[in-house]
Design a protein around this motif. Sequence first.
Motif, mmCIF file in Angstrom:
data_model
loop_
_atom_site.group_PDB
_atom_site.id
_atom_site.type_symbol
_atom_site.label_atom_id
_atom_site.label_comp_id
_atom_site.label_asym_id
_atom_site.label_seq_id
_atom_site.Cartn_x
_atom_site.Cartn_y
_atom_site.Cartn_z
ATOM 1 N N ASP A 34 12.741 7.889 4.997
ATOM 2 C CA ASP A 34 14.106 7.678 5.475
ATOM 3 C C ASP A 34 14.621 6.283 5.112
ATOM 4 O O ASP A 34 15.781 6.113 4.721
ATOM 5 N N ASN A 35 13.743 5.268 5.240
ATOM 6 C CA ASN A 35 14.132 3.902 4.864
ATOM 7 C C ASN A 35 14.436 3.804 3.369
ATOM 8 O O ASN A 35 15.419 3.173 2.959
ATOM 9 N N LEU A 36 13.575 4.397 2.542
ATOM 10 C CA LEU A 36 13.810 4.382 1.087
ATOM 11 C C LEU A 36 15.084 5.136 0.720
ATOM 12 O O LEU A 36 15.847 4.684 -0.139
ATOM 13 N N LYS A 37 15.340 6.255 1.364
ATOM 14 C CA LYS A 37 16.562 7.021 1.091
ATOM 15 C C LYS A 37 17.783 6.196 1.488
ATOM 16 O O LYS A 37 18.776 6.159 0.755
ATOM 17 N N SER A 38 17.699 5.508 2.631
ATOM 18 C CA SER A 38 18.806 4.665 3.075
ATOM 19 C C SER A 38 19.037 3.514 2.079
ATOM 20 O O SER A 38 20.183 3.210 1.727
ATOM 21 N N ASP A 39 17.944 2.895 1.628
ATOM 22 C CA ASP A 39 18.055 1.826 0.634
ATOM 23 C C ASP A 39 18.665 2.348 -0.660
ATOM 24 O O ASP A 39 19.530 1.706 -1.265
ATOM 25 N N TYR A 40 18.228 3.521 -1.108
ATOM 26 C CA TYR A 40 18.752 4.126 -2.337
ATOM 27 C C TYR A 40 20.244 4.400 -2.194
ATOM 28 O O TYR A 40 21.032 4.073 -3.095
ATOM 29 N N ASP A 41 20.644 5.000 -1.076
ATOM 30 C CA ASP A 41 22.063 5.290 -0.863
ATOM 31 C C ASP A 41 22.892 4.005 -0.852
ATOM 32 O O ASP A 41 23.987 3.957 -1.420
ATOM 33 N N SER A 42 22.349 2.962 -0.220
ATOM 34 C CA SER A 42 23.047 1.676 -0.179
ATOM 35 C C SER A 42 23.192 1.087 -1.585
ATOM 36 O O SER A 42 24.267 0.606 -1.957
ATOM 37 N N LEU A 43 22.099 1.136 -2.364
ATOM 38 C CA LEU A 43 22.147 0.618 -3.737
ATOM 39 C C LEU A 43 23.086 1.444 -4.617
ATOM 40 O O LEU A 43 23.807 0.897 -5.452
ATOM 41 N N GLU A 44 23.092 2.739 -4.420
ATOM 42 C CA GLU A 44 23.981 3.592 -5.200
ATOM 43 C C GLU A 44 25.441 3.281 -4.869
ATOM 44 O O GLU A 44 26.290 3.198 -5.762
ATOM 45 N N SER A 45 25.729 3.054 -3.597
ATOM 46 C CA SER A 45 27.088 2.691 -3.186
ATOM 47 C C SER A 45 27.486 1.349 -3.790
ATOM 48 O O SER A 45 28.600 1.185 -4.311
ATOM 49 N N THR A 46 26.575 0.364 -3.749
ATOM 50 C CA THR A 46 26.840 -0.947 -4.336
ATOM 51 C C THR A 46 27.064 -0.828 -5.834
ATOM 52 O O THR A 46 27.967 -1.463 -6.398
ATOM 53 N N ASN A 47 26.262 0.009 -6.499
ATOM 54 C CA ASN A 47 26.403 0.234 -7.945
ATOM 55 C C ASN A 47 27.780 0.811 -8.268
ATOM 56 O O ASN A 47 28.433 0.379 -9.218
ATOM 57 N N LYS A 48 28.246 1.779 -7.469
ATOM 58 C CA LYS A 48 29.566 2.371 -7.705
ATOM 59 C C LYS A 48 30.672 1.324 -7.522
ATOM 60 O O LYS A 48 31.620 1.275 -8.302
ATOM 61 N N GLU A 49 30.525 0.478 -6.489
ATOM 62 C CA GLU A 49 31.518 -0.570 -6.258
ATOM 63 C C GLU A 49 31.545 -1.561 -7.421
ATOM 64 O O GLU A 49 32.608 -1.952 -7.899
ATOM 65 N N LEU A 50 30.340 -1.965 -7.885
ATOM 66 C CA LEU A 50 30.266 -2.911 -9.001
ATOM 67 C C LEU A 50 30.825 -2.308 -10.278
ATOM 68 O O LEU A 50 31.506 -2.982 -11.044
ATOM 69 N N LYS A 51 30.555 -1.026 -10.515
ATOM 70 C CA LYS A 51 31.086 -0.366 -11.713
ATOM 71 C C LYS A 51 32.610 -0.310 -11.649
ATOM 72 O O LYS A 51 33.288 -0.557 -12.643
ATOM 73 N N SER A 52 33.138 -0.028 -10.470
ATOM 74 C CA SER A 52 34.588 0.008 -10.301
ATOM 75 C C SER A 52 35.192 -1.368 -10.561
ATOM 76 O O SER A 52 36.205 -1.498 -11.265
ATOM 77 N N LYS A 53 34.572 -2.417 -10.021
ATOM 78 C CA LYS A 53 35.049 -3.778 -10.257
ATOM 79 C C LYS A 53 34.935 -4.143 -11.733
ATOM 80 O O LYS A 53 35.825 -4.791 -12.291
ATOM 81 N N TYR A 54 33.842 -3.729 -12.384
ATOM 82 C CA TYR A 54 33.648 -3.994 -13.811
ATOM 83 C C TYR A 54 34.769 -3.343 -14.621
ATOM 84 O O TYR A 54 35.343 -3.968 -15.516
ATOM 85 N N ASP A 55 35.091 -2.084 -14.307
ATOM 86 C CA ASP A 55 36.157 -1.388 -15.028
ATOM 87 C C ASP A 55 37.502 -2.100 -14.829
ATOM 88 O O ASP A 55 38.283 -2.254 -15.777
ATOM 89 N N GLU A 56 37.765 -2.552 -13.591
ATOM 90 C CA GLU A 56 39.010 -3.279 -13.319
ATOM 91 C C GLU A 56 39.061 -4.584 -14.109
ATOM 92 O O GLU A 56 40.095 -4.924 -14.706
#
Length: 193
Positions: A34-56
Motif C-alpha cells: 500500500d505504501n509503494l502504491k501510494s508513492d507510485y501514485d504520488s510520483l505519477e501525479s508529480t510526473n504529469k504535473e511536471l510534463k504539463s509545466k514542461y509543455d507550457e
Amino acid sequence: MKKILLCIGLLLLLTGCNNKVDKNEYDDLKIQFDNLKSDYDSLESTNKELKSKYDELTEENKTLQSKLAENTMEKYDVSTSIVAEAWGNAAFGDSTECFQKNKYITEYEANIGEATDESLETFFKQLNENMGTLALITSTEEIKQVIIKAIDSNSNPIFELYLDSSENENAETQMLINVDYIDIVKRSLVNAY
C-alpha cells in the motif's frame, strides 16, 4: 487401498500447511504494498504535473524565440537588398548588377568585359574570396537563393552559378556554362584554383 488414500490425503494436508503465510508477515507485506502504491501514485501525479509545466514552458519558449527574432529584425533595420547589392559590388566591382527577384532570391550579373582566360580567372578568384561572406549573408538574411552570372561585354551569359540554402542542412549548388565558352571556363577554373 484405504491406506494409500489416507497417505495421499495427509500429504495434501501437510503440503498445504507449509505454503501458508503468517498473518503478521502478510499484514506487513500488505502495508509495504500500500505504501509503494501510494508513492507510485504520488510520483505519477508529480510526473504529469511536471510534463504539463514542461509543455507550457516549451510553448512559451517558442513564443519568446519568435518575438526575439522579430525584435532583432526591427533592431537591425538594414534592407536585405542593400546588403545583397553591397556584396555584389564588393565582390565583382561597380559594374555588377543586382536584381532582387523577391525577398528570398537575388541575382547578380557581373560584366567581365571581353571573355578571356584572365578575365574569367579573376572572376573565379573574386567569387572564391567572397563565398564566405555570401554564406554568412544567406544564413542570416532573408536571401536563401542566389544566382551569380558572369556576362561578356555584349551581355551574353558565360557562366551561371545557382546557390540554394533554403534547406539549411542540404544546400544545393548548380553550375551552367555557355557551350561557346566552355574551354575558356575550364582553363580559368583550373588556373584560379
